[in-house]
Structure formats: C-alpha cells, structure tokens
Design an enzyme around this catalytic site. Sequence first.
Site, PDB file in Angstrom:
ATOM      1  N   LYS A 253       0.807  -1.219   0.000  1.00 56.17           N
ATOM      2  CA  LYS A 253       0.000   0.000   0.000  1.00 56.17           C
ATOM      3  C   LYS A 253       0.840   1.269   0.000  1.00 56.17           C
ATOM      4  CE  LYS A 253      -4.336  -1.633   0.459  1.00 56.17           C
ATOM      5  NZ  LYS A 253      -5.521  -1.213  -0.305  1.00 56.17           N
ATOM      6  N   SER A 283      -8.682  -0.530   7.043  1.00 57.64           N
ATOM      7  CA  SER A 283      -8.555  -1.422   8.197  1.00 57.64           C
ATOM      8  C   SER A 283      -7.118  -1.510   8.686  1.00 57.64           C
ATOM      9  CB  SER A 283      -9.047  -2.827   7.844  1.00 57.64           C
ATOM     10  OG  SER A 283      -8.200  -3.406   6.871  1.00 57.64           O
TER      11      SER A 283
END
Length: 574
Positions: A253, A283
């Site tokens: 990410k 999350s």
Amino acid sequence: MPTLQIYQGKYLWRYVPSLPLAITFATLFGEVIGYATRAAAYNATGAPTPYIIQAILLVLAPVFFAASLYMVYSRVVQAVHGERFSLLTPRRTTIIFVSGDVLCLNIQSLGSGLLPHPKTLTMGTYIVVAGLGLQILMFACFMVCCLKFNTRFQAHVAATSITSDVPWQSCLNMLYATSLAILLRNIYRVVEFVMGKDGYLNITEWPAYAFDGALMILVMVGFFLWYPTECTAKPRVKLFFKCENQQRIGAFKARGAFHALGRLIEADGLENVKRRGVVTHSSGNHAQALALAAATHGVQAHIVMPSISTPSKIAGTKSHGANVIFSGSTSVEREAVVADVVEKTGATLVHPYNHPDIILGQGTQALELEEQVEEILSLEPLIGIPGRKKLDAIIAPVGGGGMLSGICTAMHGTGIKVFGAEPRFEGANDAEQGLKQGKRVENVKTLTIADGLRTPVGEIPWSVITDKDKLAGIYSVTEEQIKAALRLAMERAKLFIEPSAAVPLAVMLYNEDFRKLVKREAGEEGWNVGIILSGGNTTMEAIAKLFEAPKRIEERAEAKVTAGGERVAENVAG
C-alpha cells in the site's frame, strides 16, 4: 466332449470349466492370464499347471485393487487438507493397509500353491482362508476409516460452510462401492473354501462368476468411471515471490499512497495540502501507508479505522503521527465518518483503492517483478522454466481491486497473464462472482481470515478488471486452503506474511480449476508464475490463533471482534 481328468488319484476340478465364460471374462475383466489358463483347463482338467495359475491369479486379483483404494483415500484426505479428521494420517493409512495387503497377498499365494497337492490340500485351504479372513478384517477397518473421515469432514463443511474444488464425496462414494464389492467377493471365497472341495460352491461353476468375476468387473467399472485420476492437477510451474511484506509499513500500500499524495502535491502545491491535510478509511495497510507518506511530507493525516482493526495495525498507524478516528465496519459507516472529517477539516480524501493515482502506484510492483525475474533468469536460467526468459503469469490478491487493476494496467501488452485471487468465505469472492454475473457486487459482509480482502471491488478497478484483454480470470480459495498456504510460506519459505498475502499462493497450490487451466495452457513446458505476497501486517498472536482448534472466544487478534468484544462483519479495504 471334454471330461474330468484325474491328477495323482484325485480330481483337481469338480466340473469342466466353461470355455465361453472363461474367454468372456478374460476379455471383460482384463485378468487375461487367470481366465486364459482357466480356458486352457477346458481340455486339461488333470493338468496341475493351469489349475495352479488360475487359482493363484484369480484369488489374488482383488489385492491389487485394494492397494489402489487405500492410496486413493490418502490422496483425497491430503487434497482437502483433512488430515485432522482422519483416524490415521494419509502416510500411515497407506503404510498400514498396503503392508497388510502385501501380507494377505503372500499368505494367499502360499496357500493357493498348496491346493493342487492332495497331501497339502487341507493346509493350503486353511492358509488361504486365513489370508482371506485377514483381508476382510483389513477392509472392514478401512471402511471404518472412510466412514469416520466422511462424517467428521462433512460436519466440518456444514459448520464452516467451506467448499472444495476436490470431488471428495464422489471419491469416497467410489471407495464405498468398490470396497463393498471386494468385501462381498472375499466373504464368498471364505465360504467356498470352508465348504470344502465337495461343497456346492466348488462343484458348480456359476457362483465363481457371479460372486467373484462379476463383482471384480463391477470394481473395474467403478475404477474406470469414478477413479480420481486427478485429485489434484499437476501443472509444471516455477514460482517467483514479490515480497511486499518487506515493503515499508509491511505492505504494498505504500506504493499507491506515496504516488497519490505526490500527485496531489504536484497538482495543489505542498502548502495547500499541508493546510487541508488528507483523510482516508482503511482497516490497516492503507492507513499506515498514507500515515507514513503524509508524515514524510509534513502533512496531517486523518485515518478512519474500523474498531475491528487489529491492534498492531492501529498502533502502526498512530506511530506515524496520524489522527486515528474509529468507525463502524460497513462502508456506509466509514464513509459517514470520512465526510464528517472532511467537513470539519477540509481534508482531501485519498481513497484506499478507487482512484487512478492509487491504482497506478500499486501497479509498479508488477513492473518491478517483471524486470527482476528477467534479470534473474538472464543470470540463472535454470531457476525458471527451461527456455523461458520471463514471467508467464502473475497472481495477485483482490479486495478493493486497486492493486489488481494496477497490475492489469502495468502488464497489458506484455504477454504476461494476470489472475486475481480471493477468499471464498461468506461471499468474500465478490469479484469472482461479479465477473460471472456481469455486474459489480456492491456490498460484502464477511469474516474471512484474509481481513485485508473484506471489501467489494471499487468502481474504477472494476472498469479495469472486467477487460478480458487485461485480466485472465479470478479464482477463490477456502479458509483451510489459505491457512495451508500460510503455513507453507512460513515454515518452508520462512516468509512472515498475513493471511491476505497467502491467498494467491493458495490459488496456485489448491484451486483445481486454476491448476487445470495452467496445466492445459502451459502444457509440458510449464509456466514461470509471479506470486504477489501483498503484506505481512499481522501478529504472532493472530497467527497462533489461526492454527488453534476453532473457538468462539478471544477473537480480537483475528480482527473479528471490536476492542469492546463486539462481533461484527467488516467491509473495508486493507
């Protein structure tokens, strides 16, 4: 017309064997030598050699079928990762029952060899009966093992709602049918020998064909129609891992977050971005990635995280100076909190997956992997498939679809096929289902252990992955298969990864549809396959809990309950 002949003062046969029946069963059964020598005895009932050969071979034939049945059972148990549901491990099952089979073979061979001689006839009968009795006992024990595994595994399937690509129930049904036929045949043989040479079963021929030959033909037909020639397909592949678990913040990410924030700064100017700040919802992995990227540029990051997020991901996000705001798990709840943050602070939303800049940033890992594999194969060609100098395929996990659509975009036109990998539990395979239905699944509620993939595909990623020129397909796996791949990566490759990262490896190892596709398309030559290990943001407690016996308590480490202990389904990107 042939008549019965005497050997050493006694009859070997109590009837003249039927020539047409012997020829017919030699053709149907395939036990050519046994029935051919029986046919030869038609004109030579006093000759010991044909009698001995047919007696030995026809008595022993089921032993070889039995050995195959034992090995099929072991293969089925291994294929569904059901070792803990079996009374014996697959290895012990094969060793114990095949060894018993060999013992039965030797005992019956010894006894059959003694039958033609008047002086050893009684001893030979006792030995053959002992061998047959042992084989009946072995078969009874084997059927108990099959039934016990069936009931245990069936209960597990019902309790967990898992599905398997392996036709395990039909394989077990084949085992039951063929085992019963062999068991009945052995019982017939025991009764035949116990009745003696003058018993009805020895003085008439039809029972031998009805209760021996015919049953063995049924076994052969069962093997032919339902034998699992491929419990698991065996494609030839060489795997190359892209270890994004080694990336900053422990996941891929970071690529998208840094690229998206960099483009935002280019467009609006650093001072304006600093004044407003940025906001996202995640999350854990994108949360940490944007927090790090923002801290690097001196920008305030507001991160909306579900209260169900794992403690390690919350701590990691806070460690980069982000302002963490908790929310519910559903997309509606998260987006409502994000909208509130935007209204109060003016922060710019950096979406976790549904934005072109995020997608392009995530796609860089595929470009790197392609280049790295080509470099490795140019230096060490034997590491890959002989004669192939680059990747043939890449498998990547899909949650919100940012990474997968980025990889599809990056690999378009390279000749490298791209495949998506999803968990199947509780409808987590929304992308796979959506492709089949021809429309995007907008809502997902699942507690799959692959917590980074508990989200539906975004609109922009969906527009990419529905392009058949860019995506070759999406395949899903069960929770047990994910855990098996996770264990393999950790124990054999020494790679500490999170369950979401194990999903592509699980597809390669355990999804039978995918494995058959690779075998079909790659052929004998095989494929070089890139596996995206998307991240390693998990804890020892969470990993340990995954491999414990199932419990309904202490689920916080698995990201299945909130800090307050509430059990809720999550609908967020990793």
